[in-house]
Design a protein around this motif. Sequence first.
Motif, mmCIF file in Angstrom:
data_model
loop_
_atom_site.group_PDB
_atom_site.id
_atom_site.type_symbol
_atom_site.label_atom_id
_atom_site.label_comp_id
_atom_site.label_asym_id
_atom_site.label_seq_id
_atom_site.Cartn_x
_atom_site.Cartn_y
_atom_site.Cartn_z
ATOM 1 N N TRP A 123 0.842 -1.215 0.000
ATOM 2 C CA TRP A 123 0.000 0.000 0.000
ATOM 3 C C TRP A 123 0.874 1.260 0.000
ATOM 4 O O TRP A 123 0.525 2.262 -0.645
ATOM 5 C CB TRP A 123 -0.925 0.010 1.203
ATOM 6 N N ALA A 124 1.992 1.187 0.688
ATOM 7 C CA ALA A 124 2.902 2.338 0.707
ATOM 8 C C ALA A 124 3.486 2.602 -0.677
ATOM 9 O O ALA A 124 3.707 3.767 -1.070
ATOM 10 C CB ALA A 124 4.033 2.084 1.717
ATOM 11 N N ALA A 125 3.719 1.538 -1.433
ATOM 12 C CA ALA A 125 4.231 1.702 -2.800
ATOM 13 C C ALA A 125 3.208 2.388 -3.688
ATOM 14 O O ALA A 125 3.555 3.208 -4.557
ATOM 15 C CB ALA A 125 4.622 0.339 -3.370
ATOM 16 N N TRP A 126 1.940 2.072 -3.493
ATOM 17 C CA TRP A 126 0.881 2.756 -4.244
ATOM 18 C C TRP A 126 0.848 4.246 -3.872
ATOM 19 O O TRP A 126 0.671 5.122 -4.737
ATOM 20 C CB TRP A 126 -0.473 2.108 -3.962
ATOM 21 N N GLN A 127 1.000 4.537 -2.581
ATOM 22 C CA GLN A 127 0.992 5.922 -2.130
ATOM 23 C C GLN A 127 2.184 6.688 -2.704
ATOM 24 O O GLN A 127 2.065 7.844 -3.122
ATOM 25 C CB GLN A 127 1.038 5.972 -0.598
ATOM 26 N N LEU A 142 6.646 -0.586 -6.991
ATOM 27 C CA LEU A 142 5.298 -1.114 -6.818
ATOM 28 C C LEU A 142 5.173 -2.507 -7.434
ATOM 29 O O LEU A 142 4.643 -3.442 -6.802
ATOM 30 C CB LEU A 142 4.282 -0.167 -7.436
ATOM 31 N N LEU A 143 5.658 -2.655 -8.658
ATOM 32 C CA LEU A 143 5.556 -3.957 -9.329
ATOM 33 C C LEU A 143 6.348 -5.028 -8.560
ATOM 34 O O LEU A 143 5.892 -6.171 -8.413
ATOM 35 C CB LEU A 143 6.065 -3.853 -10.767
ATOM 36 N N GLY A 144 7.514 -4.656 -8.061
ATOM 37 C CA GLY A 144 8.305 -5.604 -7.299
ATOM 38 C C GLY A 144 7.619 -6.001 -5.998
ATOM 39 O O GLY A 144 7.616 -7.184 -5.623
ATOM 40 N N SER A 381 -4.102 2.897 -2.629
ATOM 41 C CA SER A 381 -3.313 2.860 -1.394
ATOM 42 C C SER A 381 -4.189 2.853 -0.154
ATOM 43 O O SER A 381 -3.751 2.448 0.925
ATOM 44 C CB SER A 381 -2.354 4.060 -1.344
ATOM 45 N N GLN A 382 -5.428 3.327 -0.305
ATOM 46 C CA GLN A 382 -6.346 3.372 0.833
ATOM 47 C C GLN A 382 -7.175 2.096 0.986
ATOM 48 O O GLN A 382 -7.925 1.972 1.960
ATOM 49 C CB GLN A 382 -7.291 4.578 0.686
ATOM 50 N N VAL A 383 -7.038 1.178 0.034
ATOM 51 C CA VAL A 383 -7.803 -0.079 0.123
ATOM 52 C C VAL A 383 -7.449 -0.850 1.397
ATOM 53 O O VAL A 383 -8.305 -1.487 2.029
ATOM 54 C CB VAL A 383 -7.532 -0.954 -1.131
ATOM 55 N N ASP A 391 -5.961 -6.475 4.658
ATOM 56 C CA ASP A 391 -5.160 -6.399 5.886
ATOM 57 C C ASP A 391 -5.957 -6.868 7.087
ATOM 58 O O ASP A 391 -5.448 -7.622 7.942
ATOM 59 C CB ASP A 391 -4.693 -4.957 6.124
ATOM 60 N N ARG A 392 -7.207 -6.428 7.190
ATOM 61 C CA ARG A 392 -8.064 -6.848 8.298
ATOM 62 C C ARG A 392 -8.341 -8.353 8.209
ATOM 63 O O ARG A 392 -8.371 -9.049 9.230
ATOM 64 C CB ARG A 392 -9.380 -6.074 8.266
ATOM 65 N N THR A 393 -8.526 -8.819 6.985
ATOM 66 C CA THR A 393 -8.766 -10.256 6.814
ATOM 67 C C THR A 393 -7.560 -11.069 7.274
ATOM 68 O O THR A 393 -7.691 -12.075 7.986
ATOM 69 C CB THR A 393 -9.072 -10.572 5.335
#
Length: 474
Positions: A123-127, A142-144, A381-383, A391-393
């Motif tokens: 998620w940080a990579a998306w941000q 991000l791809l990595g 990134s907010q997903v 993450d919750r799952t």
Amino acid sequence: MGSTFGGLSTAYSGLMAARTGIDVTGQNIVNVTTEGYTRQRVTTSSVEAPTRAGLFSAGVGAGQGVSVDAIARLGNLQLDGQVRAAASASGYQTVRASGLASLEASLNEPKTTGLGAQLDKFWAAWQSLSNNPSEPAAGSVLLGQASTVATTIASGYRAVDDQWTSLRQGVDGLAGQLNSAATQVADLNDRIRTALQAGGSANELIDQRSRLTETIATLAGGTVRENKDGTVDVLVGGNQLVAGTSARSVAVVGEYRLGSATAGVHLEWSHRPGDPIALDGGSIAGSLSLLGPATAAGTGGALAEAAASYDALATQLATQVNAVHSTGNRADGTSGHAFFGQKAGVPAALGLVVLPTSVGEIASAAPGSGALDGGIAGAISQVGTGTGSPDRTWASIVSGIGAAAKTEDDQATLTRLASTAATSRQQSSAGVSLDEENVNLMSYQHAYQGAARVMTAIDEMLDTLINGMGRVGR
């Protein structure tokens, strides 16, 4: 009037009784460290006085010595049964605790290499891409990281799959041990019955059989039923595994790979294929409970449920990311592209792949916002922060397995303590005490010396009677 020669026989019976007591005490002492040995005692009774033939028969003089009636094995059937019951419960819980502990360890949480940390980096990579949409390095990172997430999910699933296969193979070995123990019990039944019918002692054979029945209880929760002829029947799942001198065998039925074991794994009788055995304890039952298939309610075997959780997580991650990514524009202005794909014919956790092969194939821009926009990347990134996020799952999966592992470990500790306590009670009754045996040894030694002194006195009396008669008045 009693016979002098009869007195010699009486003293001799005492000598032999004391000698037998010394032999038995020695047997106890030398087996003080022998596992499963049950102490023995000589049982004796006094021999009544000879009777006089006639209308009014009556005892004449003293008795005729002592009779060695048997060498008793000081076991306790009730305590033996408690040991087997405790061993059955301990065997079941120990396997489950070990299996859940291994499963929890395979999650690799909380560690920097665990899936939770990899999702955070994802998620940080998306941000980062959202903040720097024109930087190719941000897209490459991000791809990595996306590939790392997919690999981590697949690795977690494979770890569960490998553990399932290892446990499945182990059940075959446990079933082999059960069959071997049953055959040995049947053989010992035959030898014990023969020895008892011949009037001999079968104590050591009974000790061997007792250890084997405890092994059976540890493996399959077997119960033991005593027979009048000295043999025992061993019941597993309410059916006879051992009936006197005959033994039946069991077989494990089921696939060896988790993906193809939709019907689960079970134990059945070799002579009645298709007839499952409902075990009530033992390590085999514990293993089979872990090998059960997943259910819609999530109450199936722990390993299959964990594998299903990995599949569900992979599907959820792909669905939620793709739902946002497909609304964005690539560098070429096209939209409707998925970020994650799924290989056909394999579980979702193993088939998760990253579809973009270059930075230009990442749809990070919102439609109509230009190529340098990072709105979609920011939205993705907010997903991971949502209530129903992957993450919750994953956190729920980790906490659920951790709680289950802790519960099983606590239960295993309690059953081990119960088994140890049952064994201690059994040993306090059947185990050898060197202090007690030394006292017995001294008692039998003194009894032997006393009987020998009586024989010496009688011998001297006979010498006087035989060699001294008729000399008076010469």
